[in-house]
Design a protein around this motif. Sequence first.
Motif, PDB file in Angstrom:
ATOM      1  N   PRO A  86      -9.484  -2.379   3.380  1.00  0.00           N
ATOM      2  CA  PRO A  86      -9.771  -1.975   2.025  1.00  0.00           C
ATOM      3  C   PRO A  86     -10.459  -2.995   1.154  1.00  0.00           C
ATOM      4  O   PRO A  86     -10.512  -2.778  -0.049  1.00  0.00           O
ATOM      5  CB  PRO A  86      -8.373  -1.649   1.490  1.00  0.00           C
ATOM      6  N   THR A  87     -10.911  -4.150   1.659  1.00  0.00           N
ATOM      7  CA  THR A  87     -11.703  -5.004   0.788  1.00  0.00           C
ATOM      8  C   THR A  87     -12.888  -4.202   0.311  1.00  0.00           C
ATOM      9  O   THR A  87     -13.521  -3.482   1.076  1.00  0.00           O
ATOM     10  CB  THR A  87     -12.187  -6.248   1.560  1.00  0.00           C
ATOM     11  N   GLY A 105      -8.478   1.873  -1.031  1.00  0.00           N
ATOM     12  CA  GLY A 105      -8.396   0.420  -0.933  1.00  0.00           C
ATOM     13  C   GLY A 105      -7.874  -0.202  -2.213  1.00  0.00           C
ATOM     14  O   GLY A 105      -7.085  -1.155  -2.184  1.00  0.00           O
ATOM     15  N   ILE A 106      -8.321   0.332  -3.341  1.00  0.00           N
ATOM     16  CA  ILE A 106      -7.844  -0.171  -4.627  1.00  0.00           C
ATOM     17  C   ILE A 106      -6.360   0.113  -4.789  1.00  0.00           C
ATOM     18  O   ILE A 106      -5.585  -0.745  -5.223  1.00  0.00           O
ATOM     19  CB  ILE A 106      -8.661   0.450  -5.776  1.00  0.00           C
ATOM     20  N   ARG A 107      -5.941   1.321  -4.436  1.00  0.00           N
ATOM     21  CA  ARG A 107      -4.520   1.664  -4.532  1.00  0.00           C
ATOM     22  C   ARG A 107      -3.695   0.720  -3.644  1.00  0.00           C
ATOM     23  O   ARG A 107      -2.644   0.232  -4.042  1.00  0.00           O
ATOM     24  CB  ARG A 107      -4.303   3.115  -4.129  1.00  0.00           C
ATOM     25  N   ALA A 108      -4.190   0.455  -2.434  1.00  0.00           N
ATOM     26  CA  ALA A 108      -3.441  -0.384  -1.504  1.00  0.00           C
ATOM     27  C   ALA A 108      -3.316  -1.814  -2.007  1.00  0.00           C
ATOM     28  O   ALA A 108      -2.294  -2.474  -1.787  1.00  0.00           O
ATOM     29  CB  ALA A 108      -4.116  -0.371  -0.131  1.00  0.00           C
ATOM     30  N   SER A 109      -4.353  -2.308  -2.690  1.00  0.00           N
ATOM     31  CA  SER A 109      -4.326  -3.698  -3.149  1.00  0.00           C
ATOM     32  C   SER A 109      -3.767  -3.835  -4.552  1.00  0.00           C
ATOM     33  O   SER A 109      -3.672  -4.939  -5.078  1.00  0.00           O
ATOM     34  CB  SER A 109      -5.735  -4.295  -3.086  1.00  0.00           C
ATOM     35  N   GLY A 110      -3.426  -2.698  -5.195  1.00  0.00           N
ATOM     36  CA  GLY A 110      -2.817  -2.740  -6.511  1.00  0.00           C
ATOM     37  C   GLY A 110      -3.760  -3.109  -7.623  1.00  0.00           C
ATOM     38  O   GLY A 110      -3.327  -3.544  -8.700  1.00  0.00           O
ATOM     39  N   LEU A 111      -5.068  -2.930  -7.410  1.00  0.00           N
ATOM     40  CA  LEU A 111      -6.049  -3.293  -8.421  1.00  0.00           C
ATOM     41  C   LEU A 111      -6.434  -2.095  -9.243  1.00  0.00           C
ATOM     42  O   LEU A 111      -6.413  -0.960  -8.781  1.00  0.00           O
ATOM     43  CB  LEU A 111      -7.308  -3.871  -7.754  1.00  0.00           C
ATOM     44  N   ASP A 169       2.133   7.008  -1.566  1.00  0.00           N
ATOM     45  CA  ASP A 169       1.526   5.777  -1.074  1.00  0.00           C
ATOM     46  C   ASP A 169       1.509   5.724   0.451  1.00  0.00           C
ATOM     47  O   ASP A 169       0.541   5.279   1.067  1.00  0.00           O
ATOM     48  CB  ASP A 169       2.263   4.567  -1.640  1.00  0.00           C
ATOM     49  N   VAL A 191     -12.441  -3.967 -10.810  1.00  0.00           N
ATOM     50  CA  VAL A 191     -12.759  -4.484  -9.483  1.00  0.00           C
ATOM     51  C   VAL A 191     -14.246  -4.808  -9.391  1.00  0.00           C
ATOM     52  O   VAL A 191     -15.088  -4.011  -9.763  1.00  0.00           O
ATOM     53  CB  VAL A 191     -12.382  -3.469  -8.399  1.00  0.00           C
ATOM     54  N   ARG A 243      -9.253   0.069 -10.704  1.00  0.00           N
ATOM     55  CA  ARG A 243     -10.637   0.266 -10.277  1.00  0.00           C
ATOM     56  C   ARG A 243     -11.630  -0.102 -11.361  1.00  0.00           C
ATOM     57  O   ARG A 243     -12.783  -0.407 -11.085  1.00  0.00           O
ATOM     58  CB  ARG A 243     -10.867   1.698  -9.830  1.00  0.00           C
TER      59      ARG A 243
END
Length: 531
Positions: free
Chosen positions: A13-14, A515-521, A469, A526, A523
Motif C-alpha cells: 500500500p505505499t 492503502g491509506i486505510r491500512a496505513s492510517g493516513l 478493516d 498524503v 487521504r
Amino acid sequence: MSDCATRAFADAPTVAPVANAARDLIAGLGLRPWGQVAPSVYETGRLVAVAPWLDGHHQRIAFLLRGQRPDGAWGPPEGYALVPTLSATDALLAALANGRAGATVLAAAARGLDALADTLLPTDARTLPDTPALDLIVPALVDTINDRLAGLGGATAARLTRPSLPLPRGLHRDRLRAVRRAVAAGAPLPPKLAHFYEILDSAPSDAGRTLTAVGASPAATAAWLTVAGPAGGPAAYAFLRALIRDGGGPVPCPAPITVFERAWVLSGLSRAGFTIDPPAPVLESLTAATAGQGIATGDGLPTDADTTAVSLGALARLGRPADPASLWAYETAEGFCTWPGEDGFSVTTNAHVLDAFGHHVSRHPQADARYHRAVDRLSVVLTERQRADGAWQDRWHASPYYATACCVLALAEFGRGAAAAEAVDRAAGWVLNSQRADGSWGRWDGTTEETAYALQVLLTVPTTVPRVDEAVARGHAYLHDREAREHPPLWYGKELYCPTVIVRATVLAACRLAGIRASGLDRSVVDCGYR
C-alpha cells in the motif's frame, strides 16, 4: 499482459507506485483518443461475415476459434453467451460459404450450432439479459444463420444439417421488421440505431461520410463501408483500419469511447484523492457536457445523461465546475433517463446525476431551488430501488458491485436524509457478507474489477464498523496477488465488454484508498508523488 487484464501493485500500500501508475494512465488518455476496449466476439464476427475484404480477415477467424468455449458457445455465462455465439457461428458459416475455411472452422461452426440449438435458444426471452437491441440482434442473426444453412451444399451441408434454429420463447421478429421497413422508407429514426447498422439491411445513409465511425461500432462502420465503398467515408475507413491494425485483426466495441473513458478515469481517480493534472486537450474534451443536452460517449453516438453527468463531476473535482443545467433534458417522472425514450431505468445514471447536482449545490448553496429538490428526490429514488439484500443492480453493468458502488458513493457524499445513510450501511453489510474465501468479490467468480468496487463501498464506512478493516485488508491483498489477471467483460453493450483503462483506473483508486486505510493516513494529506 492481456488486453483485458487489470494490474495490482506488489509494493502497495505505499502510495507512490500507485500514483505513478495513475499518472501514466492519465498521460495515455491523449495517445489513444478513441479509447481502449478489449476485443469483441460479436463485432469481430460481424466483420468476418459482412466485410471479408478488410485486412486481418484470417486473424479474425483465428480469434473466434481461440475464443470458443468447450461447450461450443462464446462469451460470458448464462444468457450473455447468446449474442456472441450467434455472431461467431454465423461468421464461421459465412467463411465456409465463401470457401475460405477448412475442417477446423467446420467443426467449430458445428459446435456453435449445437450450443445454440441445445442450450442458448431453447429459453424464455424474459430470462435473457437486457442488453441493448437484443430483440433486434437475435432475430436478425437467427434468420441469417438459417439462410446460410439452407444455402450450403456438399459435404459441408451434410456435416451441418439441422432443423432451423428457433427464436427464444416470447421473442418475435415484429420490431426488427418494423425498424427495417422504417429505414427502407427513409423515416427518421433514433440516432442510437446507427449503433446497430449492421442488422438494418438498409442502403447507406450519410452517417459514414462525416463521422469517424458509424454508431461508434466497427461492425456498423464495416457494414456501411461494404455498401458505400471506402471512398464514401474516408475518415471511417481510416479509423476502422487503425482499429484492425492495433488489435491485430479483431476489433472492439464500442469504439470510439473518447469521452466515456476520459470522464470515468478522471472522475474515479480524482474521487480517490489522486492529485492529477490531465493534458489540457483531455480535460477540454469534457467541456461540451456543459452545453445543450450534454455530451456523448464518443463520435457516432447521441448525447446521454450518464456520460454528461460523469463528465460534469470530473470537471468539478478538477477545479472546472460548471452549471449542470444540460441534465434537465433527461428528467422524467421516475428520475433521469440515460437518453430520451430509454426502455428501462438506470440507477447508475441517476447516481451520477446526483453526483453532478450534489457538487453544484455544495459549491453554490444558493443555487436554484430546483437543484436542491433534485438532490432530495434522487436521494429517495436511489434508496427506493435498493434490493432487499442491500445491493443495487443496473442495466449498464452485469455486476451488482458496480451499481452498488455508484449508488453508495453518491449517497455517502451527497445523499440527504436518514434513509440515505441507512442505505449505505445496508450496502456495506451486503458487501461484507458476500466476500469470497480468497478475499475477492464477484458475480460469477472473484475479479479485480468487482473487488475494487466492493472495497470502495467498504471504505465509505467508519473503521469502527466490525469486520470492515479485516475485509478491506483481505480484498487489498487479493488485488496485490493478481498482478496480471484476466478480467471478464462486465459492461453492457451489444454483448458484455471490458473498457480496459476504466477498469484499471478503478483498481488503482481502490488500491490507493485501501492503502491509506491500512496505513492510517488521511487521504487529503498524503503525498502521492504525482504532481
